[in-house]
Enzyme design. Structure first.
Site, PDB file in Angstrom:
ATOM      1  N   ARG A  64     -20.341   4.286  11.909  1.00  0.00           N
ATOM      2  CA  ARG A  64     -19.172   4.074  11.037  1.00  0.00           C
ATOM      3  C   ARG A  64     -19.137   5.115   9.909  1.00  0.00           C
ATOM      4  O   ARG A  64     -18.835   4.823   8.760  1.00  0.00           O
ATOM      5  CB  ARG A  64     -19.156   2.649  10.461  1.00  0.00           C
ATOM      6  CG  ARG A  64     -18.951   1.583  11.515  1.00  0.00           C
ATOM      7  CD  ARG A  64     -18.920   0.194  10.899  1.00  0.00           C
ATOM      8  NE  ARG A  64     -17.842   0.043   9.922  1.00  0.00           N
ATOM      9  CZ  ARG A  64     -16.571  -0.218  10.229  1.00  0.00           C
ATOM     10  NH1 ARG A  64     -16.209  -0.343  11.504  1.00  0.00           N
ATOM     11  NH2 ARG A  64     -15.659  -0.362   9.280  1.00  0.00           N
ATOM     12  N   HIS A  80      32.130  16.115 -11.120  1.00  0.00           N
ATOM     13  CA  HIS A  80      32.370  14.719 -10.703  1.00  0.00           C
ATOM     14  C   HIS A  80      33.012  14.666  -9.310  1.00  0.00           C
ATOM     15  O   HIS A  80      33.633  13.678  -8.947  1.00  0.00           O
ATOM     16  CB  HIS A  80      33.259  13.974 -11.710  1.00  0.00           C
ATOM     17  CG  HIS A  80      32.857  14.171 -13.127  1.00  0.00           C
ATOM     18  ND1 HIS A  80      31.857  13.451 -13.716  1.00  0.00           N
ATOM     19  CD2 HIS A  80      33.307  15.051 -14.066  1.00  0.00           C
ATOM     20  CE1 HIS A  80      31.714  13.855 -14.983  1.00  0.00           C
ATOM     21  NE2 HIS A  80      32.574  14.827 -15.205  1.00  0.00           N
ATOM     22  N   SER A 123      29.470  14.413  18.660  1.00  0.00           N
ATOM     23  CA  SER A 123      29.587  12.965  18.780  1.00  0.00           C
ATOM     24  C   SER A 123      29.730  12.604  20.246  1.00  0.00           C
ATOM     25  O   SER A 123      30.462  13.259  20.994  1.00  0.00           O
ATOM     26  CB  SER A 123      30.808  12.462  17.996  1.00  0.00           C
ATOM     27  OG  SER A 123      31.102  11.118  18.313  1.00  0.00           O
ATOM     28  N   SER A 175      -9.138   7.523   1.013  1.00  0.00           N
ATOM     29  CA  SER A 175      -9.429   8.171   2.289  1.00  0.00           C
ATOM     30  C   SER A 175      -8.329   7.985   3.327  1.00  0.00           C
ATOM     31  O   SER A 175      -7.767   8.962   3.839  1.00  0.00           O
ATOM     32  CB  SER A 175     -10.749   7.651   2.849  1.00  0.00           C
ATOM     33  OG  SER A 175     -11.036   8.261   4.087  1.00  0.00           O
TER      34      SER A 175
END
Length: 492
Positions: free
Chosen positions: A82, A163, A293, A338
């Protein structure tokens, strides 16, 4: 089981380039570990560590690039232990038995856990450095694309927007220069983190260098020499002055901030392009057989810019993960960095790489519909000419307030005609039919020259993006790459 039955990250399988993917492959990562072990052994031998022999060094050097079989050996060992680094120490010992003693030396009492974090952290720094070196010239090419586009259209008047409402005209090139400047800021930020990237080097379990001091029998100068040698071999200017068990995760955050900021720029520019595509004044390049499309064959959608927005949204927000990881490191380190870094560091660079590929294609093929640009501008320009009209009337001795009221009434009538009756802007025709404006009837048309309204836009673009401008100086170091690299093509 077929690969189609296994999940693959779209970032790798669909978007990122092969060259960027290669940097973060398991083979590249583990081979870099092995290279680091070789450099450490060479440096120790150079500094007089007697256990490190030429035979051991040659054994590691012959096995720097990890084989498929060694991966299998390490996988079995990692399931037992491990611990991924120690599993690969074991696998290297199997490949290079003559080096087993010095690798073992690095993994036990003298180094403690130093080897593990030195090799993984130094590897991450190497991989991120190499990835940044891939990103920077690609960004420079996008900047070069936009600079050429801005210069080409520096004089073409276009409707400006605030805008997203009609505002003072600018030029097509001047708008591109706005995009250009933001990308130049990103280039500067990314260059800064790249130039300031350092190495962790050999620092010890908590960064005190105690284990290396023990190896060199209390000789601090040799500990410094060790890191100088390692930096030279790895291609870094120096080590970070202070490290804990890891290099500070602030480094990751600084890189992420620069790259995430680029992501925000990419989204901002791509959204502008999408709006301009909607207005039919600009379009991104489309392949001859590209389908916009499935249901509406007439459509030509800005799908590449939309991809930039999609990927950029994720990149822009990714820096938050790095901020949290940095903030949550306890004292000299904790391991909750990790797993997330294994995902986020490669993905961060895959995102940048994928976005740059798309941006290179878009910015090097932008189509300007000049007639539509002019038509859109002229639909609004009569309103913008009203101040000039008022000034001319004043020159004939007419009260400014009276002139303003007459213009206001006709402007409202013209706006009603456009909005409620679906007509075109006929303010000028109304002025020419109204007796009040008779003194300037012969001058009105001359007041509608679009170039009267663009101010210094051409000059600003030339000054910023021209041959002697700021942009070209920024791009000088990338010139060879730009000249020798074809426009990126989207894989999918």
């Amino acid at each position: 089981m077929s690969s189609y039955d296994e999940y693959q990250s779209p970032l790798a399988s669909r978007y990122a380039s092969k060259e960027m993917q290669k940097i973060f492959t398991a083979r590249q990562r583990i081979s870099t570990w092995r290279q680091l072990w070789l450099w450490l052994a060479e440096a120790e031998k150079e500094l007089g560590v007697s256990q490190v022999t030429d035979e051991a060094i040659e054994a590691i050097r012959a096995n720097v690039v990890i084989s498929d079989e060694a991966f299998k050996v390490a996988a079995v060992e990692e399931r037992r232990r491990r611990h991924d680094v120690m599993a690969h120490v074991y696998a290297l010992e199997q490949d290079a038995p003559a080096a087993g003693g010095i690798i073992h030396l690095g993994a036990t009492s003298c180094y403690g856990r130093t080897l593990s974090h030195s090799v993984t952290d130094n590897t991450e720094l190497i991989l991120m450095r190499d990835a940044l070196d891939l990103v920077l010239p690609k960004l420079a090419k996008v900047i070069d694309n936009l600079s050429r586009f801005a210069l080409k259209y520096k004089d073409m008047p276009a409707l400006g927007f605030t805008h997203y409402q009609a505002a003072q005209p600018i030029t097509v090139g001047r708008r591109a220069a706005q995009w250009l400047q933001d990308f130049v800021f990103d280039l500067e930020d990314i260059e800064h983190v790249r130039e300031n990237l350092k190495f962790r080097g050999a620092q010890g379990t908590t960064g005190s260098q105690a284990s290396f001091l023990e190896i060199f029998q209390g000789d601090s100068a040799k500990v410094d020499q060790l890191n100088e040698i390692l930096c030279a071999k790895a291609g870094f200017p120096s080590c970070y002055d202070i490290s804990t068990q890891t290099y500070t995760r602030k480094v990751d955050l600084r890189i992420a901030n620069a790259l995430s900021s680029f992501g925000a720029t990419a989204v901002r520019v791509a959204n502008d392009i999408r709006h301009l595509c909607h207005d039919k004044v600009i379009d991104e390049p489309h392949g001859k057989d590209q389908i916009g499309s499935s249901a509406m064959p007439f459509k030509s959608n800005p799908m590449t810019s939309e991809r930039v927005c999609s990927l950029g949204r994720k990149l822009t927000n990714l820096s938050g993960n790095f901020a949290d990881t940095f903030a949550q490191q306890w004292l000299e380190r904790s391991l909750d960095d990790s797993a997330i870094r294994r995902m986020d560091i490669p993905e961060m660079f895959f995102l940048v790489d994928s976005i740059l590929t798309a941006l290179d294609q878009v910015t090097n093929g932008l189509v300007v519909f000049t007639a539509s640009v002019h038509s859109q501008l002229m639909q609004e320009l009569p309103f913008m000419a009203t101040e000039s009209i008022i000034v001319r009337l004043v020159n004939y001795g007419i009260s400014r307030q009276v002139a303003h009221e007459h213009i206001r009434i006709l402007s409202n009538e013209a706006a009603y005609h456009v909005k409620m009756e679906g007509g075109t802007n006929d303010l000028i025709e109304r002025i020419k039919r109204t007796e009040f404006f008779k003194p300037i009837w012969g001058e009105v048309d001359s007041l509608l020259d679009p170039k009267l309204f663009i101010g210094r836009c051409p000059e600003q673009v030339e000054k910023y993006a021209g041959p002697n401008g700021v942009v070209q100086k920024k791009l000088e170091k990338y010139r060879q790459y730009i000249l020798s690299t074809a426009t990126a093509q989207l894989a999918v």
